[in-house]
Design an enzyme around this catalytic site. Structure first.
Site, PDB file in Angstrom:
ATOM      1  N   ASP A 251       0.841  -1.190   0.000  1.00  0.00           N
ATOM      2  CA  ASP A 251       0.000   0.000   0.000  1.00  0.00           C
ATOM      3  C   ASP A 251       0.881   1.246   0.000  1.00  0.00           C
ATOM      4  OD1 ASP A 251      -2.598   1.364   0.404  1.00  0.00           O
ATOM      5  OD2 ASP A 251      -1.685   1.935   2.322  1.00  0.00           O
TER       6      ASP A 251
ATOM      7  N   HIS B  79       4.887   4.240  -3.081  1.00  0.00           N
ATOM      8  CA  HIS B  79       5.648   5.450  -3.392  1.00  0.00           C
ATOM      9  C   HIS B  79       5.999   6.254  -2.152  1.00  0.00           C
ATOM     10  CE1 HIS B  79       1.298   5.884  -3.853  1.00  0.00           C
ATOM     11  NE2 HIS B  79       1.437   7.031  -3.232  1.00  0.00           N
TER      12      HIS B  79
ATOM     13  N   ASP C 162     -10.352   1.562  -4.804  1.00  0.00           N
ATOM     14  CA  ASP C 162     -10.221   3.022  -4.697  1.00  0.00           C
ATOM     15  C   ASP C 162     -10.915   3.759  -5.841  1.00  0.00           C
ATOM     16  OD1 ASP C 162      -8.617   2.981  -2.391  1.00  0.00           O
ATOM     17  OD2 ASP C 162      -6.833   2.566  -3.575  1.00  0.00           O
TER      18      ASP C 162
END
Length: 1547
Positions: free
Chosen positions: A549, A552, A679
């Site tokens: 999750d 980045h 999402d």
């Protein structure tokens, strides 16, 4: 006895560049093993690459049975070898991200400084780390499950209902739809917000789902795999923890608090004050509910007044002027100074300020406490001392302090400007965020500002002091929350000292999540590292994969550690990441270092049909008919030397391992392509609910892992709120025992089952070729298997807003050469009316989908038009419809056998060819082809492209190698092949025709082989012809190339690819050309000077070029018979003691080159050294075209022609004697018939020996008797008949070659192997060869060397007034124009190479180093010193200007960079450099210096369409259009270099 077991080992070739970087596009090395067997990575490094100097390759790939440790590297020494590549083969047994780097000592610049061994070892450099990502080998039900076969289904566990009863129903429904992996959002105990991604206890399982903890998890995973055929994947959350995690009270150092991250103090102060202000709005007279922008403006005014002004944020930026001024004055008073007072006295205020900032500013590394920035008191005190003196009493202290204040105030100006800018940014961010959450139509419109919905989302969690240990302060318990930053740098820690995003309010914060602080390693936060490692290992114990999750936002070193630990538990861990770095380049950084298996990509990000088509194209696979780009057939040019692909090796159990050698293909990052994620807004929200079906179908047709989410198939009306939602999942698929394929109600489950089955089948079997077509509202996808050619074809009518219910514009789909079976056509009908949505969303218990059904669509028509299937849609095919077909190509039903057939038998077909046969098979330029066919045939002409380079296989391969590498199916050649089979007919036809001639009869077998292979592919669909044509050409070309190398010496055959390519130039340049034989009446192969300029007739065979090239191209490759034939041919035409410059088959030889005879004699010397029984050549007879010692000219059909014969040794002696006696003659047939440019005086030839020094002189200012032979041609410029470079007098290379010949003959005579002891001089006295050589040697340095300083000029034959450059060897001695003697040209290196003992070693090395700096270009040697007034480095032969120097190319040798002298220069450099080396390391360095200087030539031959080295380039290696693109001597002279290197050895 049982036959031995044969196993295959996949070997991936990884060439490294000279700087140690992988020679792979993008430096992304991704390997997906085809089986569970180990694979091998084979590093290939040029034997004397720069990284080989004290070099080592370091690799952290563990040996079998040992554990992987990222920082544990195994060293492999790089042992230099000039002639071969270094190969290091390392087996890889497990998946993961492995790293390598090299260490080496940088190669110093070439110099003539002392070479004594230094007391200190050379400085070792280290390259960056490079990564090798090996994909995990997943399996399900005991069978491999490649990553592109994955169909993944996401669920949010808290909506699954009661475990295990409700779970089992859902899992059965998921499995029944054909999914093979389930993705669980985190299954751990959730925090106060109830978000699955805000975890309260990472080591605890959600008790509502798993009351017995790990026991229940184990049972669930077992049930998934054994009962439902589902692998499992779960999220791992590494960046944050729930803000109420109990362990935070015990370990607040695991977060960013005001003690672990003091740079956040200002952000905390601002955040706290903003919160308080929000709660005091009514009290302070501001609106607490925003209705308009006016209300927001009032709030912003209040923030400026009650927040910004009151907290004095400027103190975090500025200097405390009083504090720093007092400290400076105090330091001055004590005499504590830091600076050069004398230099500071005259500075103005601006310079004083700059000095203070540069030298004295402290605390500027980050934000921190108030007034953290300060000026070093001693530095400011030094400035005070410079202005006012060092001692009290010299100036008033109040004046001094005022000056310090002035300086500090000026310094502060920049800091206040910084503050003002950041305040403006902060206010703008606050304005934008408050506006979004309170006023914007697309925002949440939070309403009244209160405790539940404060003015701002707080950036900090303030832990309860009473619940924490007394040892923790308020600062310890103020922890920054996690969030994301729009367009942020993924490699910068947003809460770290380098970032101010929390102060500038740029973070979109998650108020329920505290950001975790790992620091730079476990030492910075030991408890957290240990805790999260346990978490990762626990997850890896149960789940086949991780979804990282917010990857980045995860520090790379943390993710590396976590994945390493997880892979110790589960080596084949599938790792997929949510990665939004904002750039593909940054994506690669994460992917390479972490070994990510896939990146999540979302189809719902597409805003139109066109964009959806682009996404499908990106993830769909290679184009249909793609070339095979990863296989390295045996003998393929450019493949690493020494590796023998497909060669079996014996294993310890007596079996055989057959290597399947592959190139590493440049590949994009692998994707997990989701039709929708948890999402994303669903189609019913973002597009049209009917798009659910075509969107899912398009994703499932891609050659990547695919995925979906619970609620998508069910047509949920909107995105499920994973934080606030409390209802439970429902699904039609979960309510039935078995899901029927095709139509059905309650979503798309029935069609999804078929789509997933097809997706998995295609992924498992490797259907990786796809054609995607977009047309208006439609996208069609055809995905096929690259070998069997079976496939599936989809027509998808997308449903975006505004598409209505019509068919849209769709032309018929034509599947050429393809048959199809209709699997079904369906459309999705959805009731998405407001009433239905309201009813569905009003259910308080369950999440339900919109009322929907999938129905059959009859609107498809299929018809056959010959071999083509034409598919059209009929009247009813509205948006939301799809049609699916199974396809196959009848002509390719046995294509696995076809691939094997067209690639087999080529080696046998080539096995009887000789090198002359191979010249015809591989090469032949346009002129050669036309000469051989009496003008009927030329090279193939491709419409829209032009003529190929050669008629032979190299002509095709020069195009195909790049077409294959780039998979460029749009190339005009590919289109020509699709349009017709002319290229096939041409390739076979020329071989069939020529094989009827006796001299080419052996070509019948290759012709037959090609004909049968081409016949086998003529019936396949035309879109596959480029692939199969390339496959056949590559197979034939590779076999021919291999046959050529097999016929050469071991030195070539086992050498590196560059040397092999040079060797093949001998095949390229040597062939049978009817108009250019070596003899008038005997047809034999001849050596071309270059192609295509010097290919046929009189222009083909030049005496000088032949014998400059012959040592490398013939002796170096083992072509001794061809070498002897050329020696005999030119010996036969000896006249005037010279061989001709132009042979013209012996019919019209022209004797105008003074140097050719000396290259000829050098070649005979070389032949006797290298050829078996080479000295026997001297006693061979040759018939003479002209009479010995008689200059009478007569035609070749005159009875006197070839009536006499001489031994080769007699021919040599005649040449020596004629030169000793001196010659003076006029060229036969002088006049415009033999040279239309030369003036009359130029036809007069005179050559003499100056017996005072033994040097041969000759020529005049109107002819050009050496290789620099360009005659002026321009009447307009007045240069006609005036040579550009007459080089009369004694050319340095002729003197060197003369000396070499004299020493050789003297030695042979002394050994009784040559009957003549010497020659007779014009005065009748005799001189031995030995004495003549001594005479030359005694005068050489005196005659040619130009000393470094004028003080030594008296020791040499030097006119000081003319010297242009010193420390060189003259190009000429006693020429017609004295200044030409002193011109620096590369010719001296020829003399150095053949006659090194003529040269003083120190002088020689100095001259070579100077030439390296001044003359050497990227590939060639400048033919004239750039500092010379005559330097003109751009050769344009067509120029007809008034420029005397350049018109009509008169500057051919006045600066352009010629390649063949490079060979002699590097030979001389290696020879003299080795001579001064005294250590093994020094010898290696000498070879590496040479290697570095070969890089341009290596690149040139690798990329040259002509497969050779050009004649010359312009300045700095720029292309010269008038140059012959492949020249014999350019290649031959570099083979010479490798021959020398092999003799010298590196030890």
């Amino acid at each position: 006895m049982a036959p031995p077991i044969v196993t295959s080992n996949e070997v991936y070739i990884l060439p490294l560049k000279d700087n140690g970087a992988p020679d792979v596009a993008g430096e992304y090395i991704y390997l997906a093993p085809a089986s569970n067997d180990p694979i091998t990575i084979r590093f290939v490094i040029e034997g004397t690459s720069s990284i080989c100097r004290n070099g080592s390759l370091w690799v952290n790939i563990p040996k079998q049975g040992t554990e992987f440790h990222r920082n544990k590297f195994i060293e492999y020494k790089l042992v230099p070898d000039f002639n071969r590549n270094i190969e290091i083969s390392i087996p890889i047994h497990e998946a993961g991200a492995f790293a390598f780097y090299t260490t080496y000592s940088e190669l110093p610049s070439l110099s003539n400084s002392t070479l004594e061994k230094s007391d200190s070892a050379p400085l070792v450099k280290q390259t960056p780390h490079y990564y090798i990502d090996v994909a995990p080998r997943l399996s399900l039900d005991g069978r491999p499950l490649p990553l592109p076969a994955l169909s993944i289904f996401s669920v949010i566990s808290k909506f699954m209902g009661k475990y295990p009863s409700s779970w089992e129903k859902h899992l059965r429904g998921i499995s029944g739809r054909g999914y093979n992996m389930i993705h669980f959002t985190p299954l751990q105990v959730r925090g106060a917000s109830n978000s699955p991604y805000s975890l309260y206890d990472q080591l605890g399982w959600d008790p509502a789902c798993f009351p017995r903890g790990e026991e229940d998890v184990q049972k669930m995973v077992d049930s998934l795999e054994h009962n439902h055929s589902l692998l499992s994947l779960t999220d791992i959350v590494l960046n944050h923890t729930a803000n109420n995690s109990k362990w935070l009270l015990e370990h607040p150092e695991a977060g960013y608090n005001l003690n672990t991250a003091p740079w956040l103090e200002s952000a905390y102060v601002l955040d706290t004050k903003l919160l308080r202000f929000g709660f005091q709005l009514e009290e302070l007279g501001y609106p607490n509910e925003l209705k308009s922008l006016d209300d927001l403006t009032k709030i912003m005014d209040g923030i400026k007044k009650h927040v910004i002004a009151e907290i004095r944020l400027w103190e975090y930026y500025a200097l405390d002027v009083d504090r720093d001024a007092d400290a400076a004055v105090n330091s001055w008073a004590k005499g504590e100074l830091d600076g050069d007072v004398g230099k500071l006295k005259d500075l103005d205020l601006k310079d004083q300020v700059e000095y203070i900032v540069v030298q004295g500013l402290r605390g500027n590394d980050r934000l921190g406490e108030r007034f953290r920035r300060h000026i070093d008191a001693k530095v400011l005190a030094s400035l005070i001392a410079a202005m006012y003196g060092k001692y009290r009493g010299e100036a008033d202290e109040s004046t001094i302090r005022a000056k310090a204040v002035q300086i500090l105030d000026t310094v502060n100006v920049r800091f206040y400007a910084e503050y003002d800018k950041e305040m403006a940014d902060i206010l703008q961010q606050l304005f934008n965020r408050i506006k979004y959450v309170r006023l914007d139509e697309h925002g949440p419109k939070l309403g009244v500002i209160n405790q539940e919905n404060p003015l701002i989302e707080s950036y900090f969690t303030r832990l309860d002091q009473s619940a924490a240990s007394d040892k923790f302060s308020t600062e310890d318990l103020a922890l920054v929350n996690n969030g994301w930053v729009w367009a942020g740098n993924a490699l910068v820690d947003n809460a770290g000292p380098e970032s101010r995003v929390y102060l500038r309010r740029e973070v979109i914060v998650w108020g329920d999540c505290v950001k975790l602080r790992y620091g730079s390693g476990p030492q910075d936060s030991p408890w957290l590292w240990d805790y999260m490692t346990k978490y990762a290992r626990m997850l890896a114990k149960y789940f086949a994969g991780f979804r990282i999750d917010n990857c980045h936002s995860t520090p790379l070193h943390v993710a590396e550690h976590i994945l390493d630990e997880a892979r110790r538990v589960r080596p084949n861990l599938y790792v997929v990441a949510e990665l939004f770095t904002g750039s593909e380049e940054m994506d690669y950084v994460f992917v390479k270092r972490l070994g990510l298996s896939s990146l999540i990509r979302e189809a719902m990000q597409a805003w139109s049909t066109a964009e959806m088509s682009r996404l499908v194209h990106r993830h769909g696979g290679r184009p249909i008919g793609s070339f095979e780009v990863d296989e390295v057939p045996k003998g393929n040019p450019g493949s690493p030397a020494g590796s023998v692909p497909s060669s079996p090796g014996i294993t310890t159990n007596g079996g055989f391992v057959r290597e399947k050698v592959r190139r590493i293909k440049p590949v994009p990052v692998q994707a997990l392509f989701m039709d929708c994620t948890h999402d994303n807004e669903v189609p019913a929200q973002k597009r049209d609910a009917r798009d659910t079906l075509p969107n899912a179908a398009l994703v499932s047709m891609c050659a990547s892992a695919s995925g979906s989410v619970m609620g998508y198939d069910e047509i949920y009306p909107k995105l499920v709120d994973l934080v606030n939602e409390t209802r439970l999942y429902t699904s039609e698929s979960s309510s039935v025992t078995e899901i029927k394929t095709g139509r059905g109600k309650g979503g798309i489950g029935g069609v999804r089952k078929l789509l997933n089955q097809i997706h998995t089948l295609m992924g498992k079997d490797g259907y990786d070729e796809t054609h995607i077509h977009h047309e208006d509202q439609y996208v069609t996808v055809h995905r096929v298997h690259p070998v069997s050619r079976k496939g599936y074809f989809l027509i998808a009518h997308t449903a975006y807003p505004g598409y209505g219910n019509g068919n849209g514009a769709f032309s018929s789909a034509r599947l050429s050469g393809t048959k199809a079976r209709h699997l079904g056509s369906w459309m999705l009908e959805v009731d998405s009316g407001a009433e239905t949505k309201k009813e569905v969303e009003s259910d308080k218990t369950y999440l339900r989908g919109l009322s929907s059904r999938v129905v059959d669509v009859p609107g498809i028509r299929m018809e056959m038009q010959g071999d083509t299937t034409v598919i059209t849609v009929r009247d009813k095919f509205p948006p939301g419809s799809i049609a699916l077909f199974e396809t196959w190509i009848p002509a390719a039903e046995h294509s696995a056998g076809l691939d094997n057939y067209v690639t087999s038998g080529a080696k046998t077909a080539m096995s009887e060819l000789d090198l002359v046969d191979l010249n015809f098979l591989l090469y032949r330029c346009e002129a050669e082809e036309r000469s051989g066919s009496d003008g009927k045939d030329g090279v193939y002409d491709i419409p829209g492209y032009g003529k190929i380079i050669y008629a032979g296989l190299q002509g095709w391969w020069s195009l195909l190698k790049d077409i294959i590498k780039d998979n460029n199916l749009a190339h005009p050649l590919c289109q020509n092949l699709r349009d017709g089979q002319w290229a096939l007919d041409y390739t076979v036809g020329r071989l069939e025709r020529v094989s009827r001639d006796a001299e080419f009869a052996r070509l019948a077998k290759p012709a037959e082989w090609l004909k049968k292979r081409f016949d086998a592919i003529r019936s396949i669909p035309n879109f596959l012809l480029p692939r199969y044509f390339a496959l056949i050409i590559r197979t034939a070309y590779t076999a021919a190339w291999e046959r050529g190398l097999d016929l050469m010496t071991d030195h070539i055959r086992k050498g590196q690819s560059f040397l092999q390519s040079l060797g093949m130039v001998s095949v390229q340049q040597t062939g049978i050309v009817k108009s250019a034989s070596l003899w008038p009446k005997k047809l034999v192969p001849s050596l071309a000077a270059g192609l295509p300029h010097f290919a046929v007739e009189w222009a083909r065979c030049w005496g000088r070029d032949v014998f400059i090239s012959l040592r490398g191209l013939y002796l170096g490759t083992g072509r001794y018979e061809e070498a002897a034939e050329h020696i005999f041919a030119f010996a036969s035409v000896l006249k005037h003691g010279m061989i001709p410059n132009l042979l013209s088959s012996g019919n019209l030889p022209r004797y105008n080159s003074r140097d050719s005879i000396w290259f000829f004699l050098q070649c005979i010397q070389d032949y006797t050294r290298y050829a078996p029984d080479g000295l026997a050549l001297l006693s061979k007879n040759v018939k003479r075209r002209f009479l010995p010692y008689d200059d009478t000219w007569f035609p070749s059909d005159d009875p006197r022609a070839y009536s006499k014969q001489s031994l080769i040794q007699d021919v040599i002696q005649e040449a020596m004697q004629r030169h000793a006696s001196g010659m003076k003659f006029r060229e036969a047939n002088a006049g415009p018939d033999i040279d239309s440019q030369m003036r009359d005086e130029g036809f007069n030839i005179e050559i003499n020996v100056d017996w005072s020094n033994g040097i041969i002189f000759g020529g005049n200012q109107f002819n050009c008797g050496t290789w620099m032979d360009k005659m002026g041609e321009s009447e307009r410029a007045g240069s006609k008949g005036i040579p550009g470079t007459p080089r009369d007098g004694a050319a340095v290379e002729i003197t060197g070659l003369l000396y070499s010949t004299l020493r050789w003959l003297a030695k042979l005579n002394a050994e009784c192997k040559y009957p003549y002891k010497g020659v007779t001089k014009p005065d009748g006295t005799e001189i031995t060869f030995s004495d003549w050589a001594d005479l030359v040697k005694s005068s050489f340095e005196y005659s040619y060397y130009v000393p470094k300083t004028s003080a030594d000029d008296s020791k040499y034959a030097v006119n000081s007034s003319i010297v242009n450059r010193r420390g060189i060897y003259k190009d000429l001695f006693r020429s017609g124009k004295e200044y030409e003697d002193y011109q620096l040209r590369p010719n001296f290196a020829i003399a150095m190479t053949v006659a090194p003992d003529l040269f003083d070693p120190d002088h020689a090395m100095d001259a070579l180093i100077l030439a390296d700096q001044v003359l050497r270009g990227p590939t060639g040697m400048a033919t004239l010193d750039p500092a010379d007034l005559n330097y003109r480095p751009y050769y344009i032969n067509s120029e007809d200007s008034t420029d005397f120097a350049t018109s009509k190319g008169r500057n051919y040798h006045q600066g352009p960079e010629w390649l063949w002298p490079t060979g002699f220069f590097l030979r001389a450099l290696l020879k003299f450099d080795l001579a001064r080396r005294t250590t093994q390391e020094g010898r290696v360095e000498a070879f590496q210096q040479v290697t570095r200087r070969l890089s341009g030539c290596k690149e040139m031959i690798r990329t040259s369409a002509w497969a050779g080295l050009t004649e010359l380039t312009q300045k700095d290696g720029q292309d010269c259009p008038d140059s012959s693109p492949t020249q014999a001597w350019s290649a031959g002279c570099l083979i010479d270099l490798y021959m020398d290197a092999a003799e010298y050895g590196m030890t």
